[in-house]
Design an enzyme around this catalytic site. Structure first.
Site, PDB file in Angstrom:
ATOM      1  N   LYS A 179     -12.384  12.373  -5.324  1.00  0.00           N
ATOM      2  CA  LYS A 179     -11.706  12.886  -6.510  1.00  0.00           C
ATOM      3  C   LYS A 179     -12.339  14.215  -6.904  1.00  0.00           C
ATOM      4  O   LYS A 179     -13.476  14.497  -6.562  1.00  0.00           O
ATOM      5  CB  LYS A 179     -11.842  11.880  -7.648  1.00  0.00           C
ATOM      6  CG  LYS A 179     -11.029  10.628  -7.399  1.00  0.00           C
ATOM      7  CD  LYS A 179     -10.899   9.794  -8.641  1.00  0.00           C
ATOM      8  CE  LYS A 179      -9.905   8.674  -8.445  1.00  0.00           C
ATOM      9  NZ  LYS A 179      -8.511   9.116  -8.252  1.00  0.00           N
ATOM     10  N   ASP A 196       0.904  -1.149   0.000  1.00  0.00           N
ATOM     11  CA  ASP A 196       0.000   0.000   0.000  1.00  0.00           C
ATOM     12  C   ASP A 196       0.941   1.196   0.000  1.00  0.00           C
ATOM     13  O   ASP A 196       1.539   1.532   1.025  1.00  0.00           O
ATOM     14  CB  ASP A 196      -0.878  -0.013   1.260  1.00  0.00           C
ATOM     15  CG  ASP A 196      -1.798   1.196   1.327  1.00  0.00           C
ATOM     16  OD1 ASP A 196      -1.585   2.147   0.547  1.00  0.00           O
ATOM     17  OD2 ASP A 196      -2.718   1.196   2.147  1.00  0.00           O
ATOM     18  N   HIS A 197       1.102   1.809  -1.174  1.00  0.00           N
ATOM     19  CA  HIS A 197       2.180   2.801  -1.299  1.00  0.00           C
ATOM     20  C   HIS A 197       2.001   3.963  -0.326  1.00  0.00           C
ATOM     21  O   HIS A 197       2.954   4.663   0.007  1.00  0.00           O
ATOM     22  CB  HIS A 197       2.285   3.311  -2.737  1.00  0.00           C
ATOM     23  CG  HIS A 197       1.164   4.203  -3.149  1.00  0.00           C
ATOM     24  ND1 HIS A 197       0.014   3.721  -3.728  1.00  0.00           N
ATOM     25  CD2 HIS A 197       0.997   5.535  -3.043  1.00  0.00           C
ATOM     26  CE1 HIS A 197      -0.796   4.728  -3.970  1.00  0.00           C
ATOM     27  NE2 HIS A 197      -0.220   5.838  -3.568  1.00  0.00           N
ATOM     28  N   HIS A 214      -5.881   2.636   2.162  1.00  0.00           N
ATOM     29  CA  HIS A 214      -5.081   3.773   2.655  1.00  0.00           C
ATOM     30  C   HIS A 214      -5.658   4.361   3.940  1.00  0.00           C
ATOM     31  O   HIS A 214      -4.959   4.546   4.931  1.00  0.00           O
ATOM     32  CB  HIS A 214      -5.060   4.911   1.630  1.00  0.00           C
ATOM     33  CG  HIS A 214      -4.525   4.535   0.292  1.00  0.00           C
ATOM     34  ND1 HIS A 214      -3.544   3.620   0.123  1.00  0.00           N
ATOM     35  CD2 HIS A 214      -4.837   4.990  -0.941  1.00  0.00           C
ATOM     36  CE1 HIS A 214      -3.263   3.516  -1.174  1.00  0.00           C
ATOM     37  NE2 HIS A 214      -4.049   4.334  -1.832  1.00  0.00           N
TER      38      HIS A 214
END
Lengths: 522, 342
Positions: A373, A210-211, A273
């Site tokens: 978004k 999970d970056h 996240h």
């Protein structure tokens, strides 16, 4: 206080390199070959290969290493090297790659073209890895990186096992697998995928990436909490009024329309996240910084998050979809007008939720989370709002005394700010809130490396601290499933319900207004 | 973009009031002013040739870190007392920096030290960047060190490298509580990294303890001594004279230093063991790349690594941010002391 320095007199049995003490990199990964499945994809070009190149420039790669690209599209080793050079030139933070360093690096790159169902291609991969062990000295160590659509994860893992590339078949060295998110599309599919992974790799060999967890400010959450004495005593229900976690983006779905329209924000951001951030903020102090101790605490706190029923989900969540609007002074289309998106789509591009944690530390403290978004600003933060002072002695002046707030800024700014009240200079006792800011770039004079560099380096070194363990993944799916089912069953008739460039939909404001609170401005 | 405004001041007692007014003006009309100082940054300069170079780097550092910069200009170029407030926007925040320039060429050391004591902000760390030619021989230096939490010097690139190192050895003995940072040592970080790379491979690690000779070619005497001193200190070598180390097993390691190339630049390092030679040398066609190779019994094909040369401003910044004493540097300097016979 002076740090103790060790010097080494003899080399017998020296496990670590004594020359590394005090250097930027205290431990280099073992020699190994990394195989990128999905090597023709966007992720490899934009993130993974630039990350490998920068790891090389930063001397974090071992000197004996190999990189193998594996993908369906046919191309030669030389064509792959040329493509990767172009990718590095375009996307690396260190600018265009130059010779002679690139030529030296490129010698370690090779490519295998093949369908993921093609047994012959996997046999060829095995041959390449064996050859790397002999020619590049990679010692039988392999890191498989699945940068492919999740639909082929299971196939690749089974093929690796079938051609003898699974860890159980290994005579020497280690084998690890890195799996990109999303890990499943719902609880059932995640469990099925885990069953396929577990047939070949055990948990210690599995690195679910999970970056977000590789971002420096996310890692600093633990340092802030557990390397300071001033925060932890007030980090509880007695002093904290609420916690808001925000992950806002200005971009739309870009080229990911077909993926996103099947995913939505709850799956794409909240399940992974955002719940990871919640766990880091709310967990108990681990007994050590080891991967398992930290992940034990994260799992414990996620286990204490109160589950919601599908019926409660309507009261505890809000969803939205962006309409046309203006971002950075430019007109942008609505979500339903984006490429590869259903013109009647019911997919959310904004999700907000209220979580409660049933334990002694956090009982009754709401955790409000939101992500979306095409919002007003690209901004991610965790804001801890403290309770109001118990007794006001400056009330006669009519000044507003704000609650103290501690904000951990994740992006684009990276740092910490604390808002507190101060006396306005002058003869009268006027109170005004002021902000004290800490900024990573200024404070340490360094820019932080992109998350992928950190995470790939960690996987090569076998450090799983910043990767998600299966129990936490499963628990996160359990927490969002009632909402996913509720939203799937009920069409959002008001979509699109916020304009691109806005703060989000009105129903998200109502979620907090019901508790007498409001969102922090994005 | 930084903006600047300078006012000439007659008396040192006027400095604080003028700085406060300047900061208020620089912050902008109607805005609430909050000025923060995170350090006192004292810069001493005595070489007119390097004056602009030093001032430019000091300004860059001050721009980035809210500070009170006190420039002690002993070059004779400037005189009197000037104060300025520099404003810079960064990441949505306004950074105000206070700067005081003092021409000190005609002032005695006691006066200079007294002025600095009066001008520094109490409670903030004081960093002294000394770019003067002499260290302990200068009474101004000794006086300023008493006020400093950290001292930054650069022993490299001058004619008297070795003499400066001798002074630093003495400095460490005399001021054990002050964090000393020598840019010449900090500049070697990439070379230390590269030498360490040879022995990351567990198969080669034991050879580190079988070295019989060390050769360093460098344009800087100080950097050659530091690099040799660092390697020796990491593996418990004792320096017995300028050209010899003795290992903990009593074996002799020959140390050869050859002047070659530009100042502030290591060109080539060779480590020799009983059966192998480890070579690191600047690439012929690219001075930012180093070729590493191993010859002999443990031969390994050559490979290239980038030389991450760090500019002086960044080195000074690192020294400031490091703050505390660097135990690796201190043990290196101790070994250098042996090499110098100091």
């Amino acid at each position: 206080m002076q740090t103790e320095v060790t010097t080494v007199a003899r080399g017998d049995g020296q496990a670590t390199n004594p020359l590394r003490e005090g250097l930027a990199t205290d431990r280099i990964a073992d020699p190994c070959t990394i195989v990128f499945f999905g090597a023709a994809g966007d992720l490899t070009k934009r993130m993974l290969m630039p990350a490998m190149w920068n790891l090389r420039l930063e001397d974090i790669l071992p000197t004996k290493f190999g990189i193998v690209g594996f993908s369906r599209s046919p191309r030669s080793n030389d064509e792959f090297r040329t493509d990767m050079k172009a990718a590095v030139d375009q996307f690396s933070r260190s600018g265009p790659a130059k010779d002679p360093l690139w030529s030296d690096f490129a010698q370690h790159l090779s490519y295998i073209s093949g369908d993921f169902n093609d047994r012959g291609a996997f046999k060829k991969l095995r041959g390449t890895l064996d050859a790397n062990d002999k020619q590049l000295g990679t010692a039988g160590n392999r890191l498989f990186y699945l940068a492919t659509p999740p639909s082929v994860f299971g196939t690749i893992i089974q093929q690796l096992s079938d051609v003898g590339l699974g860890p159980k078949d290994q005579a020497e060295g280690w084998t690890r697998i890195v799996i990109e998110k999303p890990f499943g599309t719902d609880l059932d599919s995640a469990r099925s995928l885990q069953a396929e992974v577990a047939k070949v790799f055990d948990e210690r060999q599995t690195y679910r990436i999970d970056h977000y967890l590789g971002k420096e400010p996310v890692q600093d959450i633990m340092a802030l909490r557990f390397a300071n004495v001033i925060f932890e005593p007030i980090w509880n229900r007695r002093y904290v009024d609420c916690i808001q976690i925000t992950a806002a983006e200005t971009v739309g779905v870009e080229s990911r329309g077909s993926y996103y329209d099947n995913a939505g924000t709850l799956r794409d951001m909240i399940q992974n996240h955002v719940l990871n951030l919640l766990a880091l903020v709310a967990m108990e102090p681990p007994i050590s910084p080891s991967a398992d101790h930290i992940r034990d605490e994260k799992f414990k706190v996620l286990s204490a998050v109160r589950p919601t029923s599908a019926e409660q989900a309507a009261q505890m969540t809000a969803r939205g979809q962006y309409g046309a609007g203006i971002i950075d002074g430019k007109q942008v289309p609505s979500y339903r007008q984006e490429p590869d998106v259903d013109p009647n789509s019911n997919t959310e591009t904004y999700a907000a939720a209220k979580f409660l944690i049933d334990n002694w530390r956090w009982a009754d403290v709401p955790f409000y989370v939101r992500s979306g978004k095409r919002l007003a600003r690209k901004y991610s933060e965790i804001a801890v709002t403290f309770r109001q002072i118990p007794h006001r002695i400056f009330g006669e002046m009519g000044d507003r005394i704000e609650s103290n707030t501690l904000v951990m800024k994740i992006q684009p700014e990276e740092g910490v700010s604390i808002r507190f009240n101060a006396k306005v200079p002058g003869p009268k006792m006027h109170i005004r809130a002021v902000t004290m800011d800490f900024n990573y770039g200024t404070g340490f004079g360094v820019t932080t490396a992109p998350a992928y560099e950190r995470l790939i380096g960690d996987a090569m070194r076998g450090d799983a601290t910043l990767f998600t363990r299966w129990d936490a993944v499963e628990r996160a799916w359990e927490l969002v499933m009632p909402t996913l089912e509720c939203w799937k069953a009920t069409r959002a008739e008001d979509f699109p319900n916020y304009a691109a460039g806005a703060q989000g939909p009105a129903n998200a404001d109502a979620l907090l207004a019901a508790d007498g609170r409001e969102w922090r401005k994005i | 973009m930084a903006e600047n405004m300078t006012i000439h001041v007659e008396s040192i007692s006027d400095v604080a009031g003028i700085l406060e007014r300047l900061c208020h003006v620089r912050a902008g009309a109607g805005e609430m002013t909050a000025s923060a100082v995170t350090m006192n940054f004292v810069v001493f300069i005595d070489d007119p040739q390097r004056r602009e170079w030093v001032l430019e780097r000091a300004a860059r550092i001050a721009e980035k870190h809210p500070s009170r910069t006190i420039v002690l200009d002993s070059t004779g170029v400037a005189s009197g007392l000037d104060v300025s407030c520099n404003k810079r926007e960064s990441g949505g925040a306004t950074i105000l920096n206070e700067r005081i320039d003092v021409g000190v060429a005609t002032l005695g050391h006691a006066t200079i030290v007294g002025m600095v004591r009066q001008l520094t902000v109490a409670g903030c760390p004081t960093i002294l960047w000394w770019s003067g030619a002499r260290l302990l021989e200068s009474r101004t230096f000794s006086g300023l060190v008493e006020l400093a939490d950290a001292v930054v010097v650069d022993s490299s690139g001058r004619a008297r490298d070795e003499a400066t190192l001798r002074e630093l050895v003495e400095f460490q003995r005399r001021y054990p509580h002050v964090a000393l940072h020598d840019l010449a040592f900090m500049r070697l970080a990439p070379w230390r990294e590269m030498i360490a790379q040879f022995f990351d491979d567990p198969a080669l690690r034991d050879d580190l303890f079988s070295l019989t000779a060390l050769e360093i070619e460098s344009g800087s005497e100080a950097e050659a001594l530091y690099l040799g001193g660092w390697l020796g200190s990491r593996i418990s070598w004792e320096a017995t004279d300028p050209r010899t180390f003795r290992t903990s097993r009593g074996e002799t390691v020959l140390f050869t230093r050859t002047p070659r190339g530009e100042g502030r630049r290591v060109v080539r390092v060779v480590l020799t063991s009983g059966d192998s030679r480890y070579l690191a040398q600047l690439a012929e066609d690219d001075e930012n790349v180093v070729c590493l190779s191993v010859e002999g019994k443990r031969a390994k094909a050559g490979w290239l690594v980038p030389l991450h040369a760090v500019d002086n401003t960044s080195l000074i910044e690192r020294a400031i941010l490091a703050g505390a004493r660097d135990p690796i540097f201190e043990t290196t300097l101790e070994t250098v002391r042996g090499l110098l016979g100091a």
